[in-house]
Design an enzyme around this catalytic site. Structure first.
Site, short mmCIF file in Angstrom:
data_model
loop_
_atom_site.label_atom_id
_atom_site.label_comp_id
_atom_site.label_asym_id
_atom_site.label_seq_id
_atom_site.Cartn_x
_atom_site.Cartn_y
_atom_site.Cartn_z
N CYS A 104 0.81 -1.22 0.00
CA CYS A 104 0.00 0.00 0.00
C CYS A 104 0.84 1.27 0.00
CB CYS A 104 -0.95 0.01 1.20
SG CYS A 104 -2.06 -1.41 1.26
N ASP B 149 -13.09 -8.41 0.63
CA ASP B 149 -12.91 -6.98 0.36
C ASP B 149 -14.23 -6.25 0.57
OD1 ASP B 149 -12.15 -4.47 -0.55
OD2 ASP B 149 -11.12 -5.23 -2.32
N ARG C 275 -14.43 -2.84 0.51
CA ARG C 275 -14.33 -1.47 0.02
C ARG C 275 -15.40 -1.17 -1.03
NH1 ARG C 275 -8.15 -1.54 -1.75
NH2 ARG C 275 -8.88 -3.59 -2.45
N LYS D 196 -12.44 -2.48 -9.11
CA LYS D 196 -12.49 -1.03 -8.97
C LYS D 196 -12.96 -0.38 -10.27
CE LYS D 196 -9.15 0.76 -6.59
NZ LYS D 196 -7.82 1.30 -6.18
#
Length: 396
Positions: A267, A325, A327, A353
């Site tokens: 990250c 995940d 997100r 994404k």
């Protein structure tokens, strides 16, 4: 499989019932749902006869407080936090149990002229207290019913009833699809309703803006706040972003990697690589406060502990009761739209994404790879992201 939310809203507006299905990992149930102000005795009778569940009336906290209808219990221990109030009947009902008297009670609950003294307690209608913010705050049938009524331009209240099979067991999705076909009802998912609201409503506001000199160049930092939750995010802008497509990186917060220099993930390296490239070419970095792929800092540390015992990052999340995940990128899409950007080149290895940003109306014209050289500590982590999460990583 599911009907369009727009079509369901139109049915609600016309006083029709629809079926609303929640997530298979939640209650995994379907409810008959309609607008409270449109209800008739025939509707209630249908719910009783064919739905067979409990007839409830989701309403706003404000309206219930106006009517002096309060929580059924002070300490709600229901595992889904369904917010039952004391049950009520309209004062002019006889027993209050017939379909037509229950419908009358519902109509009086949404009548602007009704007063607290117009209802007797307990009764045969069960109001439910919906959370402010609707399905974006709690993904339940209670909130879905209120949201649908509001989206249809009606008073913020619904009537719901669970659907139970002939054998007494709860109807699951295959049964619900058959039920919808048999009775000519539209069927939608709460997940799709959430996406519809996220796509069509403004959920962030710009709060502050300032210059931010960094070792990668001089950026403009813009602070945003989510209207419903108060969660704060920032965007770093470099150069003229009116010339599309714009180079964009959407980065989710990682305290351990971004700030503490952890070698367990990539990250921090991705963040600085993105800032360096945007500093050179111009573009936008959106920094989202969704630590630990959405599970939060402390849960991430718990996941690290499980990884120390041999689990990979996906297995650790599942062991803790989370999806791999959590997100979401709708807020990032709204931030980019607020800045005036619609066509982007996205720096990411995560195809999900790209899919989500496209779903929320952005034109993703190019994926720009952001490769980080693996190290001894994060090689397994990167392999797991590639093999189990579908990330497009070449270096492992």
């Amino acid at each position: 499989m599911f009907d369009r939310i727009e079509d369901a809203i139109e049915d609600i507006k016309q006083g029709k019932m629809i079926i609303v299905v929640d997530d298979e990992n939640r209650e995994n149930e379907g409810d008959l749902v309609m607008a409270a102000e449109k209800v008739t005795g025939e509707h209630i009778n249908f719910m009783i006869k064919y739905g067979r569940g409990l007839v409830c009336v989701p309403m706003t906290e404000k309206r219930l407080n106006e009517l002096g209808i309060y929580q059924m219990v002070e300490n709600n221990t229901d595992h889904k936090e369904t917010a039952f109030t004391v049950s009520v009947d309209y004062k002019e009902c006889t027993t209050g149990i017939s379909a037509f008297e229950r419908a009358l009670t519902v109509k009086k609950l949404v009548d602007d002229n009704s007063k607290p003294e117009d209802f007797t307690k307990p009764g045969h209608i069960f109001p439910l207290r919906a959370k402010d913010g609707g399905v974006l705050v709690r993904a339940g049938h209670t909130e879905a019913a209120v949201d649908l009524a509001v989206l249809a331009g009606l008073k913020p209240a619904g009537v719901i009833c669970e659907i139970i099979k002939d054998d007494g067991n709860m109807a699951r999705l295959p049964d619900l699809l058959e039920f919808a076909k048999k009775f000519g009802l539209r069927i939608i998912s709460i997940e799709d309703l959430i996406k519809y609201r996220m796509k069509n409503e403004i959920l962030v506001r710009r709060v502050a803006q300032a210059k931010l000199p960094t070792k990668y160049g001089n950026f403009e930092i813009v602070g945003y706040e989510e209207i419903l939750t108060g969660k704060q995010h920032v965007a770093l802008i470099k150069g003229d972003v009116n010339k599309e497509p714009v180079l964009v990186r959407i980065h989710s917060e990682c305290l351990t990697g971004d700030i503490l220099g952890s070698l367990r993930c990539d990250c921090g390296d991705q963040l600085h690589a993105a800032m360096e490239r945007i500093g050179q070419e111009g573009g936008i970095l959106v920094y989202l406060r969704q630590e630990g792929r959405g599970i939060g800092l402390l849960n991430k540390i718990k996941a690290y502990h499980l990884q120390d015992q041999g689990l990979d990052t996906v297995e650790a999340n599942i062991k803790l009761g989370f999806p791999p995940d959590l997100r979401e990128y709708n807020i990032a899409a709204q931030i980019l739209k607020d800045i005036g950007v619609k066509k982007i080149r996205i720096m990411t290895n995560n195809p999900q994404k790209i899919t989500e940003l496209s779903d929320y109306g952005l034109d993703v014209v190019e994926r720009v790879s952001i490769e980080i050289c693996p190290n001894h500590y994060n090689e397994k982590y990167l392999k797991t992201k590639k093999e189990k999460m579908g990330h497009l990583i070449l270096e492992v």
